[in-house]
Each structure stands twice: as C-alpha cells, then as structure tokens.
Design an enzyme around this catalytic site. Structure first.
Site, mmCIF file in Angstrom:
data_model
loop_
_atom_site.group_PDB
_atom_site.id
_atom_site.type_symbol
_atom_site.label_atom_id
_atom_site.label_comp_id
_atom_site.label_asym_id
_atom_site.label_seq_id
_atom_site.Cartn_x
_atom_site.Cartn_y
_atom_site.Cartn_z
ATOM 1 N N CYS A 11 0.855 -1.168 0.000
ATOM 2 C CA CYS A 11 0.000 0.000 0.000
ATOM 3 C C CYS A 11 0.902 1.233 0.000
ATOM 4 C CB CYS A 11 -0.947 0.084 1.191
ATOM 5 S SG CYS A 11 -2.311 -1.043 1.077
ATOM 6 N N ARG A 51 4.203 -1.057 -4.655
ATOM 7 C CA ARG A 51 3.805 -1.503 -3.314
ATOM 8 C C ARG A 51 2.441 -2.177 -3.289
ATOM 9 N NH1 ARG A 51 6.908 1.607 0.608
ATOM 10 N NH2 ARG A 51 5.381 1.067 2.197
ATOM 11 N N TRP A 76 -2.727 -2.816 -1.643
ATOM 12 C CA TRP A 76 -2.548 -4.262 -1.638
ATOM 13 C C TRP A 76 -3.478 -4.752 -0.528
ATOM 14 C CZ3 TRP A 76 -0.780 -8.118 1.764
ATOM 15 C CH2 TRP A 76 -0.565 -9.358 1.163
ATOM 16 N N ASN A 91 -1.987 2.460 5.346
ATOM 17 C CA ASN A 91 -1.119 1.321 5.036
ATOM 18 C C ASN A 91 -0.960 0.528 6.328
ATOM 19 O OD1 ASN A 91 2.475 1.057 4.492
ATOM 20 N ND2 ASN A 91 0.914 -0.483 4.227
ATOM 21 N N GLY A 92 -1.273 -0.759 6.289
ATOM 22 C CA GLY A 92 -1.111 -1.595 7.476
ATOM 23 C C GLY A 92 -2.406 -2.299 7.839
ATOM 24 N N GLU A 100 15.501 -20.415 -4.562
ATOM 25 C CA GLU A 100 15.268 -19.076 -5.121
ATOM 26 C C GLU A 100 14.807 -19.181 -6.586
ATOM 27 O OE1 GLU A 100 14.759 -16.187 -4.384
ATOM 28 O OE2 GLU A 100 15.447 -14.875 -5.987
ATOM 29 N N LYS A 157 11.313 -17.676 -7.965
ATOM 30 C CA LYS A 157 11.221 -16.726 -9.084
ATOM 31 C C LYS A 157 10.188 -17.199 -10.095
ATOM 32 C CE LYS A 157 13.492 -13.389 -8.000
ATOM 33 N NZ LYS A 157 12.878 -13.682 -6.746
ATOM 34 N N GLU A 198 6.679 -16.780 -8.654
ATOM 35 C CA GLU A 198 6.266 -15.380 -8.504
ATOM 36 C C GLU A 198 5.782 -14.756 -9.806
ATOM 37 O OE1 GLU A 198 8.870 -13.129 -5.156
ATOM 38 O OE2 GLU A 198 10.028 -13.877 -6.839
ATOM 39 N N HIS A 243 14.544 -39.240 -1.424
ATOM 40 C CA HIS A 243 13.767 -39.464 -0.198
ATOM 41 C C HIS A 243 12.301 -39.067 -0.360
ATOM 42 C CE1 HIS A 243 17.421 -40.503 1.872
ATOM 43 N NE2 HIS A 243 17.986 -39.414 1.379
ATOM 44 N N LYS A 276 5.423 -5.437 -3.323
ATOM 45 C CA LYS A 276 6.757 -5.343 -2.771
ATOM 46 C C LYS A 276 6.678 -4.711 -1.393
ATOM 47 C CE LYS A 276 11.220 -4.620 -4.719
ATOM 48 N NZ LYS A 276 11.477 -6.011 -5.018
#
Ligand code: HGA
Length: 607
Positions: free
Chosen positions: A2, A27, A74, A98-99, A479, A483, A486, A502, A602
């Site tokens: 946000c 954001r 967001w 925001n929050g 990672e 990627k 995402e 395993h 982000k």
C-alpha cells in the site's frame, strides 16, 4: 505494501498525486484512489485494478483542489474492489491507510451500534468513522486524531484530510513507514522518499508512534505521548530517474542487467582493494565475542540468508540458525546470551522481519541488518547497519537486491571468520580476490541471455518444475523455484539434490522439467549423480553449469545453459543470473505481468 501520498499544495494536486502513486505502485496495485477538497466538500475518485484505471477516471472526471491524499492498495481486509479502495471517507474526514488495524472488529461493532453505516469490508474504514465521530462531537482535527490513535492496535500509517480544513493534512505512523517532505510553500506525506522524489529531497522520517499536523503555517510532529518533537530534515538523494525503465521492457529486466554494476558498487564499500581485506562499518561490539548467529528474513532475502549460513559456518565456524521471520517469534526461539541476530530485507520495513528484530532485541541480541534502504526502520534500529547499494528495486520479484545482499553477506562471513581467528590473512585475500571477480563473471553470465530466451518455451509449457542444487546451490534452487512461481505462476519447488530420492523423485515424469544447478567444483559429481537418478526415471533435465561441467554431464539433457567457470564462493552470485533470466523469459512467453505479478506486492509492511 500500500502506497500513501498526501500534498498540501499551492497549486492543484491531483496530477501530482497520481504521478506519486506511479512511483508507489510497486507496493500494491489492487486498486487506487484519491481525494481532494472541492468547494468545501471531500471529493473522491477510486478505481479497481491498476493505476491507469484511476487515471482514466480522473480524465473523465477531473478533481481540482490544492490539498489531497492518494493511495495504491494491496488488499489485506476485503476484496480488491472499488468499494474497498481507499481513501475511505465520511462527510467530514477522508483517509488513506497502510497496514492493519488489528482491533477493527470491536471498533466496527461499536460504531455500527451507534448507527454508523459502513460501505466497505476494510479494517481502514473504522478509522475514518472514529476520527469523524470526534470531529462531529466538536473536537479539533488534532485532538480527534490524538484521541483515535490511542484506540488503534496494529501496525499502520495514515494520511488524513478534513472537510472543514482545506489547509491541513494529518499523518501518523506506527509500524508502517511514513515520511514528511518539505517543498517550496508546500508540504507532503509519503510512504517513502522515492514517492516524493521529484517534489522534494528534504525529508523527515517519522519515528514509531509519531504523528504530524501539517498546515500552511508550518509542520508540527508529535511523539506517541503527544509531546511536540523535532525530527531532523535530511536530504534524501532519492532520484525519480532511478525508477525509470530506460530501454528495458520491464523493471525486472533492467534490474537483472544492473547487477554487475550494483554488486561492484556494493562490494566497493566492503572491500579495501589495495590491502585485499574486507572492511565493515565501525562496530559497537566484536564478532570475536559472538557465540551464535541467528539469521532471520522472508522470501528471497531468506534464501540469501541461507547462503550466508553456509558461508558463516564454513568460514567462521560459528553456529548459525536460520529462521523465517513470520515464524521466528512464535516458536519462542532460545537465543544465546551475547548472540547476534542478523536481519535481511530489501526495504528494511518488512513487517514480519521488523517484529522479529524487536523480539531479538528484547532478548538481548546484538542486531545486525542488511537492507537496501539505509533510512528504513530496520536500519535505524540496528547496532550494525550493513547497507546494500542496489538502488531502488521496483520489480516485485527481487533480483539485484538479492545479489547485493549476497555480496554483503560474503564480506560479513569473511570478517566474522577473521575476527574469530578462523581465517588467515592469505585466506581473506583469496576471498576478496574472488569477490572482486564477481561483477565480471555476472556480466559473462548475462551474455547467455539470448540462449536462455530461446529455451524458455520449454519451461513455459510445464505445469510443474523442479529445481535441484547442492551446497549453496540448494538455496539457489529454492530461489529459482520462487522466481518461477512469482512471475510465471508455474508451480515450482526447489530441493537439495540429494533429497530427491527421499520422496520428491516420485514426482518425476516427462512433463516435469528438472533444472539442475551444478557448477563444476567439489560437489559437482554428487549433484550429477542425483541428476542421473532423475534421468533414469524419464525426467527431462535442464543443466546449468560451466563449460567443463557441461562437457562432462550434458548427455541426455533437454537443454543446457552455460555459465562462466567461477570459484564456488561466487557461484551463487553468478548462478542467480540464469535463474532470474529464465523466470523472466518464461513469464514473458506466458504473457504474465512481469513487474506486477498477481496477488503480490513489494515491501511487505503487514504481518
Ligand atoms: N488493511 C488495509 C491496508 C492494506 C495494506 O496496507 N496493505 O499493505 C486494506 O486492506 O485496505
């Protein structure tokens, strides 16, 4: 997450608010909205989805007004609809947030019981009603906000506009970032300095619990106990140019390509090249006395932390724990007295990581942070600040911040090892030498971009993908899988190569490409054996290795990606490039939104 911006301006503000939102859109991009005061009334425009929808709405129905607030969302509470878009408003008050307001349910019930009606499912709307109620009862805006802030639990930042005060903006910060910007006869609020970059460079960072009243006569900041306080004005140096895409099609592509330069820039500040030594900022404690290191981070930063754990244990022989930030506090970790806790975050604002930092501080740990924003909350709360110099990272999928984190962490591991007497001066020189080779090796890796683009369609058609690696290539496999998830929305998992047998090997069939990271070196043979176990079961392998490794093991693979031959220490920095480029080209081939992937944002400032 946000983005908030507010302007108390001399001229009309709505265009500038939208431009500010463009710099904050990374954001969140579920919805956007804006409010100004027009003819003594709060007027809003809001739109679901990307900012362009709001811009279109404003073209059709412009908003004049010289004071305004705006938001890019967001969603945490309530679907990403127009009704849930900020600003939320009553007749008297409009605000952006925001929050999360954790106690919004009882507050909402209280307000509904008084006959107030809600038009959204957000937690935010209760704050608009609470402030409005105070104002309607005759409080000044300042008193209204002071009273309401004491009733809110959670982490938030707010920018608030009052119908009857077209010369006033109030902001508040508790847990989510907020800055005040000072211009020529204008004052601003923003989630970060970047949002305000073309408007002003003169910035005050609000501290936890601070709130601020901005009027045409001046700006007054108050602390959490409502005492007037001064916060220094700093010159931010944030440049709007740094967030242009240049010739690149996407921010992510630009940021992948920036890596050799920003890694070199970062390393430069951690290496004394003439003496061939690592150099860290001045410290208030000594690594020699640190018996244990606890590394805490989320997402890509967590994988950087995992690589660091390998390095710290190998070089410095110091026991290292690694935790996901959102789990850290809740598992009640046992932290050794005198220990150091190391937090890694691109933004330095990640709510889970920040909460973990405060938990570790309360347990008496020394706090070290690796962040890309040196003015962030984590930076300000650290005993040892280790900044990365990646520049603003806009693409939601982290790339250059990750490799810069690795650079700093390699230097840190060497320094800890040196201070603990586990590394000789010659060994230190050796590490420095390899690190200084990294930028050129990363450039050489980028030279294979076209090959990676060519093979991307092979992966783009898969529903599931596995990534395998051993040693520090294991976190890199994790990672690589992250990627892909995402930005290409392909289900991908990373496994330690030796772990396949395993269980996960049961997943192998000819529809599941298996990407193997295997630079030649001490672990090469073992990884290749695991790769062959996969091939023996019909698995389709893509091998990423250097010429020597490919010459030995590429038989039977469906594709290979060649990397320069590098020392194992810098292999993670170099192998980051093909996994990023592969995810990028797969996403482009699939036509997904590379820079703003669905459901993500982000700088995750909510827990
Ligand atoms: N809780 C608010 C704000 C969300 C937010 O800050 N996300 O990062 C909402 O859901 O609108």
């Amino acid at each position: 997450m946000c983005g908030i911006i507010g302007i108390l301006g001399r001229e009309e503000v709505s265009d500038r608010l939208v431009q500010g939102l463009r710099r904050l859109e990374y954001r969140g991009y579920d919805s956007a909205g804006l409010c100004t005061i027009v003819d003594g009334k709060l007027e809003r425009r809001r739109a679901e989805g990307k900012l362009d929808n709001l811009a279109r709405e404003l073209d059709a129905s412009p908003l004049p007004g010289t004071v305004g607030i705006a938001h890019t969302r967001w969603a945490t509470h309530g679907a990403p609809t127009r009704d849930n878009a900020h600003p939320h408003a009553t007749d008297e008050v409009a605000l952006v947030h925001n929050g999360i307001i954790e106690n919004f349910r009882p507050l909402r019930e209280e307000l509904i019981a008084e006959g107030r009606t809600f038009t959204s499912q957000t937690d935010t709307e209760v704050v608009a009603h609470l402030v409005s109620r105070e104002v309607e009862r005759g409080s000044s805006p300042k008193d209204a906000v002071a009273a309401v802030l004491k009733r809110l639990h959670g982490a938030f930042s707010l920018a608030i506009l009052f119908r009857q005060h077209s010369d006033m903006l109030i902001g508040a910060r508790l847990g989510s970032p907020l800055v005040v910007g000072y211009g020529e006869g204008e004052t601003y609020l923003g989630s970060d300095a970047l949002a305000l970059a073309p408007l002003t460079q003169k910035i005050s960072y609000l501290e936890e619990g601070d709130w601020v009243v901005i009027t045409r006569d001046g700006t007054q900041i108050y602390d959490r106990d409502d005492n007037p306080v001064e916060r220094p004005i700093t010159i931010s140096g944030a440049s709007a140019a740094a967030i242009e895409k240049g010739n690149h099609r996407h921010y992510m592509q630009k940021e992948i390509y920036e890596q050799p330069i920003v890694v070199a820039q970062t390393l430069q500040t951690y290496i004394r090249s003439f003496e061939q030594q690592v150099a860290l900022p001045d410290m208030t404690f000594s690594f020699a006395d640190v018996p244990r290191i606890t590394i805490v981070a989320c997402g890509t930063s967590f994988y950087a932390g995992m690589v660091a754990k390998y390095w710290l244990e190998q070089f410095a022989r110091v026991p290292c724990e690694l935790d996901i930030a959102s789990e850290f506090r809740y598992r009640e970790p046992v932290l050794e007295a005198g220990g150091m806790a190391l937090f890694i975050s691109q933004s330095g604002e990640t709510a889970d990581t920040l909460a973990a930092l405060r938990h570790a501080r309360a347990q008496g740990q020394k706090i070290a942070v690796v962040v890309n924003v040196p003015t962030s909350s984590m930076a300000r709360e650290a005993d040892l600040l280790l900044p990365t110099h990646a520049g603003p990272e806009i693409g939601v999928a982290s790339t250059k911040a990750f490799t810069c984190q690795l650079s700093v962490l390699a230097a840190l591991a060497a320094k800890v090892a040196r201070d603990k007497g586990k590394l000789t001066a010659d060994e230190e020189q050796d590490i420095v030498l390899h690190l200084t080779e990294a930028p050129a090796a990363m450039n050489a890796a980028l030279a294979h971009d076209a090959d990676i683009e060519k093979m991307a369609p092979l992966i783009a058609k898969a529903r599931d993908v596995l990534y395998l690696g051993r040693g520090t290539d294991y976190p890199m496999a994790l990672e690589g899988a992250l990627k892909l998830k995402e930005i290409s929305y392909i289900h991908a998992e990373g496994y330690a190569a030796g772990e396949m047998k395993h269980g996960p090997i049961a997943l192998i069939d000819d529809n599941v490409p298996v990407i193997v990271l295997a630079p030649s070196g001490p672990l090469f043979e073992k990884t290749v054996s695991n790769m062959q176990e996969v091939q023996a079961r019909g698995g389709k392998v893509v091998l990423i290795s250097d010429a020597e490794g490919l010459a030995q093991a590429s038989e039977g693979t469906i594709a290979t990606i060649e990397m320069p031959k590098v020392h194992p220490l810098i292999a993670p920095l170099v192998y980051a490039i093909p996994i990023q480029l592969l995810a990028y080209h797969v996403a482009v081939a699939k036509g997904t939104d590379v820079d703003q992937p669905r459901n993500l944002a982000k700088s995750v400032t909510v827990e």
